[in-house]
Design an enzyme around this catalytic site. Structure first.
Site, PDB file in Angstrom:
ATOM      1  N   ASP A   1      -7.993   5.932  -2.567  1.00  0.00           N
ATOM      2  CA  ASP A   1      -7.173   4.786  -2.172  1.00  0.00           C
ATOM      3  C   ASP A   1      -6.749   4.025  -3.424  1.00  0.00           C
ATOM      4  O   ASP A   1      -7.516   3.224  -3.970  1.00  0.00           O
ATOM      5  CB  ASP A   1      -7.952   3.860  -1.239  1.00  0.00           C
TER       6      ASP A   1
ATOM      7  N   CYS B   1       0.811  -1.216   0.000  1.00  0.00           N
ATOM      8  CA  CYS B   1       0.000   0.000   0.000  1.00  0.00           C
ATOM      9  C   CYS B   1       0.846   1.269   0.000  1.00  0.00           C
ATOM     10  O   CYS B   1       0.466   2.280  -0.613  1.00  0.00           O
ATOM     11  CB  CYS B   1      -0.967  -0.008   1.184  1.00  0.00           C
TER      12      CYS B   1
ATOM     13  N   HIS C   1      -2.338   0.548   6.994  1.00  0.00           N
ATOM     14  CA  HIS C   1      -2.644   0.885   5.609  1.00  0.00           C
ATOM     15  C   HIS C   1      -2.222   2.324   5.331  1.00  0.00           C
ATOM     16  O   HIS C   1      -2.071   3.134   6.255  1.00  0.00           O
ATOM     17  CB  HIS C   1      -4.140   0.708   5.355  1.00  0.00           C
TER      18      HIS C   1
END
Length: 644
Positions: free
Chosen positions: A460, A400, A444
């Site tokens: 995202d 991520c 994250h």
């Protein structure tokens, strides 16, 4: 007084058990010296050799103290204090010569138990300390009773501990709470790992290998979907070509939410992580504890979170975040280090030239990630000097932080203000406790871009690569052979149930034992009907409860003592009756002691005086309230002397 070998072995066991959990915190040489001293004392006890001379013991003690002073550069403080206490308690075993020395070792063992909670306050630690206390109590019983077998000693020690539970509960519930621990914080607060205010390639993927709990959340009423569970933590603005950092805000203006809607209320129980930031659902609007709202909506505690804390919060799921962002902040959100990643800059410029709006630019970037063979992995390859170029055009494998960092770089290169947000995403629901568990493996990173009239909008890019990560968690997004922590993988229903039970138990321990602060104490006592609670009333109620409990225990003990004496009288009288029954002179079931003695005296004049004396003594002890030990002893002597 010569101490028995069993008693010395018991004392060695006490010191060993209370010191063993400290081994990982003590210097290695201290653990080695303590082990050698315990072995030496055990050998002396086994061989029967005399204890070392006082001058030798004094020399060893001075050498150990000096070595500790050199190691810690001081003789004051918690760490050095615990080390000195363990070392001196071990040395004390080498001068055991009297009961007084045994008592000192027992007391030292009890005190060292408390020091174990400096480092951990978990349920396993408490259970181990309870077992250790049982051994200490059994050793103390041995000192008091002498040659009593091991099993009876343990039974007596267990009874004493059980009797102490009601008293401990009264003191725990009613003792006026103080803010903060008495002797400092548990050391595990400083050992905890978690998010930092820096993000480099590989930092998040390493953190995801940990299954440690970051925090737990209980919702009040409406529960958002998993796709909405973005738990906001450090916001990163500055990029040096490799690492994203928080830096310093260009304004002190408090953040604002416009057109806020869809409020969600929840309670967070945050594990200690030794940093200031708190975690809240995007976007936080209110919090129940004193905290600072940074201009970028990051929640910051007034002091580092070195102890478990609980707070209520409200977040808005629909909002416009800082639509009037100050220009200096927007300029900061466009800054890029010169000379880095020319290919990414060119790509972003091409996108901007072909896009008729900021939304179109964002869609182009997400489509690029989705359609160009990018892979979501925990084990990305190392990147070169131009890390963004290397990731976007060569490796195309990342976690991520790779996607969030490169996306923000591209947006800034295209002239759109953007920043990186780190935190946690999702959560595992525990049906047994009715709360969500956020682990370090849920860490994250995502991006936020600033759009005219909309303010900061969450984007995202990981969702474009691996939507399963957002919808179902890390385990669903990675192949089965990925090096995930055990608790992050799907397990059998039996293992899941067991794990949830253990976590629910841990959560209750955290909430009601470790988290039993002033607020929770007042709320609990109010539900019990106690109004207008003050520390004076709490102290009076506690003393009254202790006095009542001690009175009840005293009455029970006196009753048992009296019952024991009466039973002893009855047993001696029945012994006489059995002896007469064997001689053909049985007692009728309805016949009292005096009547029976009169009948026997008439039938056997030769034993009349003896049986009348025994019957009179029995009646006096049994019915006359006579309880003197001397009278009971005389009665037993008369019974033994009675002959037919």
């Amino acid at each position: 007084m010569k101490l028995s070998a069993q008693l010395v072995y018991g004392l060695i066991a006490c010191i060993l058990m209370v010191s063993a959990p400290h081994a990982e915190h003590l210097p290695l040489w201290v653990s080695a010296v303590c082990a050698a001293l315990l072995a030496w004392r055990g050998y002396l006890n086994y061989s029967g050799n005399p204890l070392p001379a006082r001058w030798l013991l004094l020399a060893v003690t001075v050498a150990c103290v000096l070595a500790i002073a050199v190691n810690f550069h001081t003789l004051f403080g918690r760490e050095v204090g615990v080390t000195l206490l363990i070392m001196l308690a071990t040395l004390k075993l080498l001068e055991l010569r009297a009961v007084r020395d045994v008592t000192i070792v027992v007391y030292l063992s009890c005190f060292i138990i408390i020091t174990n909670f400096f480092y951990s306050q978990s349920i396993p630690t408490a259970l181990y300390m309870l077992l250790t206390l049982l051994v200490i109590m059994a050793t103390w019983v041995h000192m008091q009773t002498g040659a009593l077998a091991l099993k009876p000693r343990l039974r007596i020690a267990g009874i004493l501990l059980l009797q102490a539970i009601p008293l401990s509960l009264i003191i725990f519930v009613l003792f006026p709470r103080v803010q903060g621990p008495l002797w400092g914080l548990p050391q595990d607060a400083y050992a905890s790992s978690g998010l930092t205010d820096r993000m480099a390639p590989g930092s998040m993927s390493k953190l995801s290998l940990s299954d440690a709990v970051a925090f737990r959340v209980t919702f009040s009423g409406k529960v958002p979907t998993r796709e909405q569970m973005y738990w906001r933590g450090p916001v990163l603005w500055d990029f040096d070509g490799t690492t994203w950092t928080r830096g310093h805000n260009a304004t002190l203006q408090r953040p604002t939410l416009a057109d806020a809607g869809m409020p969600v209320d929840y309670t967070v129980t945050l594990e200690p992580h030794n940093r200031r930031w708190l975690f809240a659902l995007d976007m936080p609007a209110r919090i129940s504890i004193p905290a600072d709202f940074a201009p970028d909506f990051q929640l910051l505690n007034r002091t580092p979170v070195n102890a478990r804390i609980r707070y209520n919060a409200t977040s808005e799921l629909s909002y416009r975040a800082n639509p009037g962002e100050p220009p200096q902040q927007l300029r900061r959100a466009l800054a890029l280090p010169p000379g880095y990643d020319p290919q990414a800059r060119k790509l972003a410029a091409d996108w901007r030239a072909r896009s008729d709006s900021d939304i179109a630019l964002i869609r182009t970037a997400l489509n690029y990630f989705n359609q160009n063979g990018f892979e979501y992995t925990l084990e990305p390859p190392l990147l070169g000097f131009n890390s963004v170029d290397d990731f976007l055009f060569n490796s195309k494998k990342g976690f991520c932080e790779h996607y969030a960092g490169s996306f923000v770089f591209l947006m800034r290169a295209a002239g759109l203000p953007a920043r990186v947000v780190t935190g946690y995403q999702g959560g595992e629901y525990n049906e047994l406790g009715g709360y969500y568990i956020l682990r370090q493996s849920d860490a994250h990173a995502w991006a936020e871009v600033w759009l005219q009239d909309r303010g900061w909008v969450r984007i995202d890019p990981t969702a474009a690569i691996s939507p399963a990560r957002i919808q179902n968690g890390l385990n669903a997004a990675l192949p089965n052979d990925a090096a995930l922590p055990f608790l992050a993988r799907t397990q059998s229903p039996l293992l899941l149930k067991l794990r949830f039970n253990l976590d629910a138990l841990t959560n209750q321990w955290n909430q009601w034992v470790l988290g039993y602060d002033t607020e929770r104490q007042f709320a609990f006592l109010t539900r019990l009907g106690m109004e207008d609670i003050t520390w004076q009333k709490l102290a009076i109620d506690m003393l009254a409860g202790v006095a009542l409990l001690v009175g009840i225990f005293t009455l029970i003990m006196l009753r048992r003592l009296t019952a024991h004496q009466i039973d002893a009288v009855q047993a001696a009288w029945l012994k006489v009756c059995r002896k007469l029954g064997k001689a053909g002179l049985p007692r009728a079931p309805h016949e009292g002691a005096m009547d029976y003695a009169a009948r026997i005296a008439a039938m056997r004049p030769d034993i009349a005086e003896g049986i009348r004396d025994i019957a009179a003594r029995y009646a006096s002890l049994r019915y006359g309230g006579e309880t003197e030990q001397e009278v009971l002893a005389a009665f037993r002597t008369a019974v033994r002397a009675f002959k037919l």
